[in-house]
Each structure stands twice: as structure tokens, then as C-alpha cells.
Design a protein around this motif. Structure first.
Motif, PDB file in Angstrom:
ATOM      1  N   ASP A   1       0.822  -1.317   0.021  1.00 27.55           N
ATOM      2  CA  ASP A   1      -0.099   0.081  -0.113  1.00 27.55           C
ATOM      3  C   ASP A   1       0.684   1.461  -0.039  1.00 27.55           C
ATOM      4  OD1 ASP A   1      -1.901  -1.637   0.213  1.00 27.55           O
ATOM      5  OD2 ASP A   1      -2.769  -1.286   1.964  1.00 27.55           O
ATOM      6  N   GLU A   2       1.887   1.210   0.922  1.00 25.65           N
ATOM      7  CA  GLU A   2       2.535   2.542   0.909  1.00 25.65           C
ATOM      8  C   GLU A   2       3.472   2.863  -0.209  1.00 25.65           C
ATOM      9  OE1 GLU A   2       2.325   4.668   3.347  1.00 25.65           O
ATOM     10  OE2 GLU A   2       1.015   3.132   4.598  1.00 25.65           O
ATOM     11  N   ALA A   3       4.182   1.854  -0.834  1.00 21.23           N
ATOM     12  CA  ALA A   3       4.816   1.831  -2.131  1.00 21.23           C
ATOM     13  C   ALA A   3       3.837   2.395  -3.134  1.00 21.23           C
ATOM     14  CB  ALA A   3       5.756   0.634  -2.559  1.00 21.23           C
ATOM     15  N   PHE A   4       2.535   1.713  -3.300  1.00 20.78           N
ATOM     16  CA  PHE A   4       1.963   2.188  -3.992  1.00 20.78           C
ATOM     17  C   PHE A   4       1.320   3.601  -4.086  1.00 20.78           C
ATOM     18  CE2 PHE A   4      -2.848   2.643  -5.408  1.00 20.78           C
ATOM     19  CZ  PHE A   4      -2.808   2.447  -6.778  1.00 20.78           C
ATOM     20  N   LEU A   5       1.043   4.144  -3.022  1.00 16.51           N
ATOM     21  CA  LEU A   5       0.649   5.373  -2.839  1.00 16.51           C
ATOM     22  C   LEU A   5       1.670   6.502  -3.206  1.00 16.51           C
ATOM     23  CD1 LEU A   5      -1.581   5.048   0.591  1.00 16.51           C
ATOM     24  CD2 LEU A   5      -2.239   5.566  -1.797  1.00 16.51           C
TER      25      LEU A   5
ATOM     26  N   ARG B   1      -5.246   7.269   0.148  1.00 19.64           N
ATOM     27  CA  ARG B   1      -5.276   6.247   1.041  1.00 19.64           C
ATOM     28  C   ARG B   1      -6.750   5.819   0.900  1.00 19.64           C
ATOM     29  NH1 ARG B   1      -1.562   4.189   4.097  1.00 19.64           N
ATOM     30  NH2 ARG B   1      -0.475   6.438   4.046  1.00 19.64           N
ATOM     31  N   ARG B   2      -7.940   6.784   0.967  1.00 19.93           N
ATOM     32  CA  ARG B   2      -9.307   6.581   0.696  1.00 19.93           C
ATOM     33  C   ARG B   2      -9.801   5.838  -0.338  1.00 19.93           C
ATOM     34  NH1 ARG B   2     -13.934   9.407  -0.672  1.00 19.93           N
ATOM     35  NH2 ARG B   2     -15.806   8.872   0.659  1.00 19.93           N
ATOM     36  N   THR B   3      -9.054   6.343  -1.469  1.00 22.52           N
ATOM     37  CA  THR B   3      -9.643   5.808  -2.758  1.00 22.52           C
ATOM     38  C   THR B   3      -9.146   4.455  -2.916  1.00 22.52           C
ATOM     39  OG1 THR B   3      -8.979   8.120  -4.093  1.00 22.52           O
ATOM     40  CG2 THR B   3      -8.969   5.969  -5.167  1.00 22.52           C
ATOM     41  N   LEU B   4      -7.929   4.046  -2.570  1.00 22.49           N
ATOM     42  CA  LEU B   4      -7.256   2.761  -2.187  1.00 22.49           C
ATOM     43  C   LEU B   4      -8.159   1.654  -1.632  1.00 22.49           C
ATOM     44  CD1 LEU B   4      -5.345   0.656  -3.221  1.00 22.49           C
ATOM     45  CD2 LEU B   4      -3.818   1.314  -1.164  1.00 22.49           C
ATOM     46  N   PHE B   5      -8.720   2.291  -0.241  1.00 22.59           N
ATOM     47  CA  PHE B   5      -9.401   1.580   0.690  1.00 22.59           C
ATOM     48  C   PHE B   5     -10.737   1.257  -0.039  1.00 22.59           C
ATOM     49  CE2 PHE B   5     -13.011   1.680   3.602  1.00 22.59           C
ATOM     50  CZ  PHE B   5     -12.922   0.417   4.251  1.00 22.59           C
ATOM     51  N   LEU B   6     -11.429   2.220  -0.837  1.00 23.07           N
ATOM     52  CA  LEU B   6     -12.649   2.186  -1.637  1.00 23.07           C
ATOM     53  C   LEU B   6     -12.424   0.811  -2.519  1.00 23.07           C
ATOM     54  CD1 LEU B   6     -14.026   5.641  -1.805  1.00 23.07           C
ATOM     55  CD2 LEU B   6     -14.856   3.948  -0.094  1.00 23.07           C
TER      56      LEU B   6
END
Length: 326
Positions: free
Chosen positions: A121-125, A154-159
Motif C-alpha cells: 500500500d505505502e509503495a503504491f501510494l 489512501r481513501r481511494t485505495l480503501f474504496l
């Protein structure tokens, strides 16, 4: 009335699917060869998958082991369930539901796989922070070109994850509900009346499927250039092929059987014969996909280069984003 208008119809055409022992006793030479070959293919598919699991366990980083094993298991699990449904026709509904539940989890796992291939997640963001997501993709909004591009947060990735995860959970819930209603005589796949449970549950599950496939398509469209070096395009093609063959192909064959297009062939009624043809085709198709998938995922799992070290890839993504923006 049906008996008078069809005096030559075989009695088994109006009965439930035969028992496993009835099939074994009535197999001719061609049937023995066909059933043996398909059973061998299903067994080989599972053995190849188990061997691949050992390879993944030994050579793949810990953050990718689980998702790759899940994604690799789609074709072998469907082939195994189809083989059981082929030998035990009365269990076809349950084997199909098991395969569908497994693939519902695979849809979510494939999304996680693409994120993990980038580094998590962190690397993707960090990599995607300067870009935007194109959400006018299939299967939901491929025609809605006027939709705006969405910032990657981060919210977009969560959705995106939530959109696929809901299908993994709700598919299992509706499968359990279908089995419970089946035991009560309420759920019948051939009952398409307004009072049947199948006519309400199946379309709703179809809507959930489309919603779950949308985030995966969005993520793939965004990362297809970045992950080209790890053959993400053929991997995505195999994932889509499993989806089409296990869901769409099976649905078409079953509809043709229910409409009488597929004729009765004792000891199988028309619907039972349709299910049988579907299982046999799936075994062959999933066997081939298992072998292709093994070639795609059996590689060295080195981390992707940092974004500043891959200026060409970043430039391609930037140019692609600008050309696709309205």
C-alpha cells in the motif's frame, strides 16, 4: 398432458440427475475413455498446483505468498469441483457454488496481488501519488467517458479494496442462504417464476459481481505499464478467461438446457445433460489454464525498481495519463 403429447419420451428425461453408480454402470467404451481422460486432467491440474504452492512457499516473499497461491488455485479448484460434479451429477449445484465462492475470493486477491507487486500500500501510494485513476472502465462505466479522473489517496485505495472484498463476503453469504433454501425446497435453479428464490438471488449476485470486477479493472488499467515486466497483462487475461468460462459459459449452457435447446439423453434429462457438458468443458479448459498460469507465475520475484530509477516507465505513465484525460 406432457406424456400424451410426447409418448416416446424416455422416463429418465423427466427425472432427477442419475446417481454416480448409475453413470458408472452405463458407461460405454467412449464414456470410459472420456471420463478417465477428464479425471486425469483434473488430477494433474491439482498436482501442478500443489507443486506450484511448494515453489511459491520457497521462493516468493512473505507478503506475496498468500495472494499468489489464491490466484493460482482458481483453475485447479474449478477443475476439481467440475470433476466431482461430473461423477456425481446431483451434487453439481454445490460444486458450482464452491467454485464460485472460491473465485469470489480470487477477484479480491487479484486486486491485492497487483498492489503487492508494486510493493504494498505505502509503495503504491508513493508511486501513484502524482497520477490519477481513470474510473471510466469496464464492466460498469466503460461507456461513461465523461467521468472525471480520481486522485489516488489512501481513501481511494480503501474504496477499491472494499468494492472487491464485498463480493468475497456476500457471495459466501448468499451461497449459504441458497443451500439453506434448497434444503427447504425453496431454491431451484430451474424455477424462474417470480415466487422462486433463484430469480431474486442470482441477479443480485450478478450485480455484486460487476461491482467487484470494476475496482480490479481500474487498478489494472493504472498499473498495466508499471507491471508489464512481470507479465501482468497475460496474468490478467488468464484471470478474465477463468471468469468468462466459469460464469458466462456455464450460464449460457444451462440456459440452453432449460430452454430445451440441449436435448435429453438418457440417463440425463436436458438440464442434467447441460450441467454435465458444462463440467466436462470446464475440466479441459481449466487444465490448459493451469499449465499456462504455472508458466506465468513461476519466476524470480525481485522487487520492482524505485520510481526514480525507472524514468522511462514513469514517463510512459505520465504521457498515458495526459492523453487519456478529457
Amino acid at each position: 398432458m406432457n406424456n400424451e403429447s410426447n409418448p416416446t419420451m424416455h422416463p429418465s428425461c423427466m427425472e432427477k440427475p442419475p446417481l454416480a453408480m448409475d453413470i458408472i454402470l452405463k458407461l460405454d467404451i467412449f464414456g470410459i475413455i472420456l471420463y478417465s481422460a477428464l479425471t486425469f486432467m483434473a488430477a494433474v491440474s491439482m498436482l501442478v498446483y500443489l507443486e506450484e504452492c511448494v515453489y511459491i512457499y520457497k521462493h516468493v516473499p512473505n507478503n506475496k505468498k498468500s495472494v499468489i497461491i489464491w490466484v493460482n488455485g482458481a483453475a485447479p479448484v474449478i477443475a476439481t469441483m467440475s470433476c466431482l460434479g461430473m461423477w456425481i451429477p446431483r451434487a453439481t449445484m454445490f460444486t458450482d457454488m464452491t467454485s464460485a465462492c472460491y473465485f469470489a475470493v480470487v477477484v479480491f486477491k487479484f486486486l491485492i496481488l497487483m498492489v503487492e507487486e508494486v510493493g504494498g500500500d505505502e509503495a503504491f501510494l508513493r508511486r501513484a501519488g502524482k497520477h490519477k485513476l481513470k474510473i471510466s472502465t469496464g464492466p460498469c462505466c466503460c461507456c461513461c467517458l465523461c467521468l472525471p479522473f480520481v486522485a489516488i489517496t489512501r481513501r481511494t485505495l480503501f474504496l477499491l479494496k472494499l468494492g472487491s472484498f464485498q463480493f468475497a463476503v456476500l457471495k459466501i453469504v448468499f451461497t449459504i442462504l441458497s443451500i439453506v433454501l434448497y434444503t427447504n425446497g425453496t431454491f431451484d435453479l430451474s424455477d424462474l417464476s417470480i415466487y422462486g428464490a433463484a430469480i431474486w438471488i442470482n441477479p443480485f449476485v450478478g450485480i455484486l459481481t460487476i461491482i467487484a470486477l470494476w475496482p480490479v479493472a481500474i487498478m489494472f488499467m493504472h498499473l498495466r505499464v508499471t507491471l508489464r515486466s512481470i507479465k501482468i497483462i497475460p496474468k490478467y487475461a488468464m484471470y478474465q478467461l477463468v471468469l468468462v468460462l466459469s460464469q458466462l459459459q456455464t450460464a449460457i449452457i444451462n440456459i440452453l438446457a432449460l430452454n430445451g435447446t440441449i436435448a435429453c439423453s438418457p440417463p440425463f434429462s436436458a438440464p442434467a445433460r447441460g450441467y454435465m457438458m458444462s463440467q466436462q468443458l470446464l475440466i479441459l479448459e481449466m487444465f490448459i489454464i493451469t499449465l499456462v498460469t504455472r508458466l506465468l507465475y513461476r519466476r524470480q520475484y525481485d522487487p520492482l525498481p524505485q520510481e526514480e530509477e525507472s524514468d522511462n516507465t514513469s514517463l510512459k505513465q505520465a504521457v498515458l495519463s495526459e492523453s487519456e484525460s478529457p
